[in-house]
Scaffold this motif. Structure first.
Motif, PDB file in Angstrom:
ATOM      1  N   UNK A  35       0.861  -1.174   0.000  1.00  0.00           N
ATOM      2  CA  UNK A  35       0.000   0.000   0.000  1.00  0.00           C
ATOM      3  C   UNK A  35       0.902   1.230   0.000  1.00  0.00           C
ATOM      4  N   UNK A  36       0.698   2.120  -0.963  1.00  0.00           N
ATOM      5  CA  UNK A  36       1.590   3.268  -1.169  1.00  0.00           C
ATOM      6  C   UNK A  36       0.813   4.573  -1.035  1.00  0.00           C
ATOM      7  N   UNK A  37       1.276   5.442  -0.134  1.00  0.00           N
ATOM      8  CA  UNK A  37       0.745   6.802  -0.056  1.00  0.00           C
ATOM      9  C   UNK A  37       1.510   7.644  -1.071  1.00  0.00           C
ATOM     10  N   UNK A  38       0.787   8.239  -2.027  1.00  0.00           N
ATOM     11  CA  UNK A  38       1.429   9.000  -3.101  1.00  0.00           C
ATOM     12  C   UNK A  38       0.572  10.208  -3.464  1.00  0.00           C
ATOM     13  N   UNK A  39       1.068  11.021  -4.398  1.00  0.00           N
ATOM     14  CA  UNK A  39       0.386  12.237  -4.831  1.00  0.00           C
ATOM     15  C   UNK A  39       1.122  13.462  -4.315  1.00  0.00           C
ATOM     16  N   UNK A  40       0.473  14.605  -4.393  1.00  0.00           N
ATOM     17  CA  UNK A  40       1.072  15.865  -3.950  1.00  0.00           C
ATOM     18  C   UNK A  40       0.531  16.234  -2.575  1.00  0.00           C
ATOM     19  N   UNK A  41       1.396  16.275  -1.590  1.00  0.00           N
ATOM     20  CA  UNK A  41       0.967  16.551  -0.224  1.00  0.00           C
ATOM     21  C   UNK A  41       0.379  17.955  -0.101  1.00  0.00           C
ATOM     22  N   UNK A  42       0.897  18.904  -0.868  1.00  0.00           N
ATOM     23  CA  UNK A  42       0.473  20.305  -0.749  1.00  0.00           C
ATOM     24  C   UNK A  42      -0.848  20.589  -1.448  1.00  0.00           C
ATOM     25  N   UNK A  43      -1.360  19.613  -2.228  1.00  0.00           N
ATOM     26  CA  UNK A  43      -2.588  19.845  -3.005  1.00  0.00           C
ATOM     27  C   UNK A  43      -3.636  18.786  -2.677  1.00  0.00           C
ATOM     28  N   UNK A  44      -4.251  18.874  -1.497  1.00  0.00           N
ATOM     29  CA  UNK A  44      -5.203  17.839  -1.088  1.00  0.00           C
ATOM     30  C   UNK A  44      -6.432  17.730  -1.974  1.00  0.00           C
ATOM     31  N   UNK A  45      -6.766  18.787  -2.707  1.00  0.00           N
ATOM     32  CA  UNK A  45      -7.939  18.741  -3.583  1.00  0.00           C
ATOM     33  C   UNK A  45      -7.567  18.534  -5.041  1.00  0.00           C
ATOM     34  N   UNK A  46      -6.307  18.260  -5.314  1.00  0.00           N
ATOM     35  CA  UNK A  46      -5.857  18.072  -6.692  1.00  0.00           C
ATOM     36  C   UNK A  46      -6.482  16.825  -7.302  1.00  0.00           C
ATOM     37  N   UNK A  47      -6.461  16.754  -8.626  1.00  0.00           N
ATOM     38  CA  UNK A  47      -7.031  15.611  -9.328  1.00  0.00           C
ATOM     39  C   UNK A  47      -5.947  14.942 -10.177  1.00  0.00           C
ATOM     40  N   UNK A  48      -6.349  13.851 -10.795  1.00  0.00           N
ATOM     41  CA  UNK A  48      -5.490  13.113 -11.732  1.00  0.00           C
ATOM     42  C   UNK A  48      -4.153  12.756 -11.108  1.00  0.00           C
ATOM     43  N   UNK A  49      -3.048  13.156 -11.733  1.00  0.00           N
ATOM     44  CA  UNK A  49      -1.728  12.712 -11.319  1.00  0.00           C
ATOM     45  C   UNK A  49      -1.180  13.330 -10.059  1.00  0.00           C
ATOM     46  N   UNK A  50      -1.934  14.261  -9.429  1.00  0.00           N
ATOM     47  CA  UNK A  50      -1.450  14.881  -8.195  1.00  0.00           C
ATOM     48  C   UNK A  50      -2.273  14.525  -6.964  1.00  0.00           C
ATOM     49  N   UNK A  51      -3.408  13.895  -7.138  1.00  0.00           N
ATOM     50  CA  UNK A  51      -4.294  13.649  -6.007  1.00  0.00           C
ATOM     51  C   UNK A  51      -3.611  12.758  -4.969  1.00  0.00           C
ATOM     52  N   UNK A  52      -3.779  13.095  -3.697  1.00  0.00           N
ATOM     53  CA  UNK A  52      -3.242  12.269  -2.623  1.00  0.00           C
ATOM     54  C   UNK A  52      -4.089  11.004  -2.505  1.00  0.00           C
ATOM     55  N   UNK A  53      -3.428   9.865  -2.543  1.00  0.00           N
ATOM     56  CA  UNK A  53      -4.170   8.616  -2.531  1.00  0.00           C
ATOM     57  C   UNK A  53      -3.356   7.521  -1.872  1.00  0.00           C
ATOM     58  N   UNK A  54      -4.044   6.481  -1.429  1.00  0.00           N
ATOM     59  CA  UNK A  54      -3.411   5.276  -0.898  1.00  0.00           C
ATOM     60  C   UNK A  54      -3.677   4.168  -1.901  1.00  0.00           C
ATOM     61  N   UNK A  55      -2.638   3.833  -2.688  1.00  0.00           N
ATOM     62  CA  UNK A  55      -2.780   2.825  -3.742  1.00  0.00           C
ATOM     63  C   UNK A  55      -2.339   1.456  -3.252  1.00  0.00           C
ATOM     64  N   UNK A  56      -2.837   0.427  -3.921  1.00  0.00           N
ATOM     65  CA  UNK A  56      -2.473  -0.949  -3.589  1.00  0.00           C
ATOM     66  C   UNK A  56      -1.977  -1.636  -4.868  1.00  0.00           C
ATOM     67  N   UNK A  57      -0.863  -2.366  -4.744  1.00  0.00           N
ATOM     68  CA  UNK A  57      -0.475  -3.233  -5.860  1.00  0.00           C
ATOM     69  C   UNK A  57       0.002  -4.576  -5.312  1.00  0.00           C
ATOM     70  N   UNK A  58      -0.101  -5.590  -6.145  1.00  0.00           N
ATOM     71  CA  UNK A  58       0.245  -6.961  -5.763  1.00  0.00           C
ATOM     72  C   UNK A  58       1.707  -7.231  -6.023  1.00  0.00           C
TER      73      UNK A  58
END
Length: 250
Positions: free
Chosen positions: A225-248
């Motif tokens: 589980x990876x926390x990624x995105x732009x920390x300074x832009x909590x309302x950003x969309x697409x490639x900057x949105x702060x998110x918790x992603x999962x990969x196998x």
């Protein structure tokens, strides 16, 4: 009798030479078998945590290994289960084609899993390569680990990852670029994982929505589980949105 003795001696010499010749002919086959070696490759995954990434390709020793291009949150190889690509062991030259190409060399250990995290921005890309300790559980649990590759221009607080099902933190005080070891976690049950400010019990938000990931681990699988995105832009969309992603991983 003397003649018979001489004939017998000659016969022994001939037999000895034939045996020696036979052994000499067989030796190349034995050498060819000894040179067979199937342990000279490593296993590699690449995860793109870089903000605003798109059209990313990956090269190893100048040979492209990706098919479809990758974007933010993408992982190579794609898919689910036993995911990795074979790379020859030893010091390998990698190239990741973000806006500013990222070139680096890594020593790939034979018969080991490696994860390469690409992060920061497309103009200042960075990477972190770690060995990934894959252990298949003997029971029905899954295995989870947690990573922090959020982008920020200045120092930011560490994070905790909170499991709603366990009602407890499953990772604490993760600084940027930290990657935890795997831990066992119940499988076949949906769980919600929240990103929190370390030690606070307060969820981080995108606008008014908590940053979270909801998924059901499969038995004996390993996940990151990876926390990624732009920390300074909590309302950003697409490639900057702060998110918790999962990969196998496996």
């Amino acid at each position: 009798m003397k003649l018979l003795h001489k004939i017998s001696g000659c016969f022994c010499i001939v037999i000895t030479l034939l045996i020696f010749q036979s052994c000499t002919k067989q030796s190349p086959k034995l050498k060819a078998q000894q040179q067979t070696d199937f342990s000279n490759s490593a296993l590699v995954q690449v995860y793109i945590a870089t903000v605003n990434a798109s059209g990313v390709n990956i090269f190893v020793d100048a040979a492209q290994i990706t098919g479809a291009t990758l974007s933010s949150g993408g992982v190579f190889p794609p898919g689910a289960g036993a995911i990795a690509t074979n790379v020859q062991q030893g010091l390998r030259a990698f190239l990741v084609t973000t806006a500013t190409p990222l070139s680096f060399a890594e020593n790939m250990a034979s018969a080991k899993f490696h994860t390469i995290f690409v992060y920061d921005t497309i103009t200042t890309p960075l990477q972190k390569t770690i060995q990934t300790n894959i252990v298949i559980p003997s029971d029905t649990t899954a295995r989870l680990r947690f990573a922090n590759f959020v982008f920020a221009k200045t120092a930011i607080p560490a994070i905790d990852i909170f499991s709603a099902r366990k009602n407890a933190n499953v990772a604490t005080n993760l600084q940027v670029t930290d990657v935890t070891d795997f831990i066992p976690h119940p499988s076949k049950l949906a769980d919600t994982f929240y990103v929190r400010l370390a030690g606070s019990g307060v969820n981080l938000l995108n606008g008014t929505t908590p940053i979270r990931s909801i998924f059901t681990p499969t038995s004996k699988r390993s996940y990151t589980l990876v926390f990624r995105g732009s920390y300074a832009n909590p309302s950003a969309t697409a490639g900057q949105v702060r998110t918790l992603s999962v990969f196998t991983n496996y």
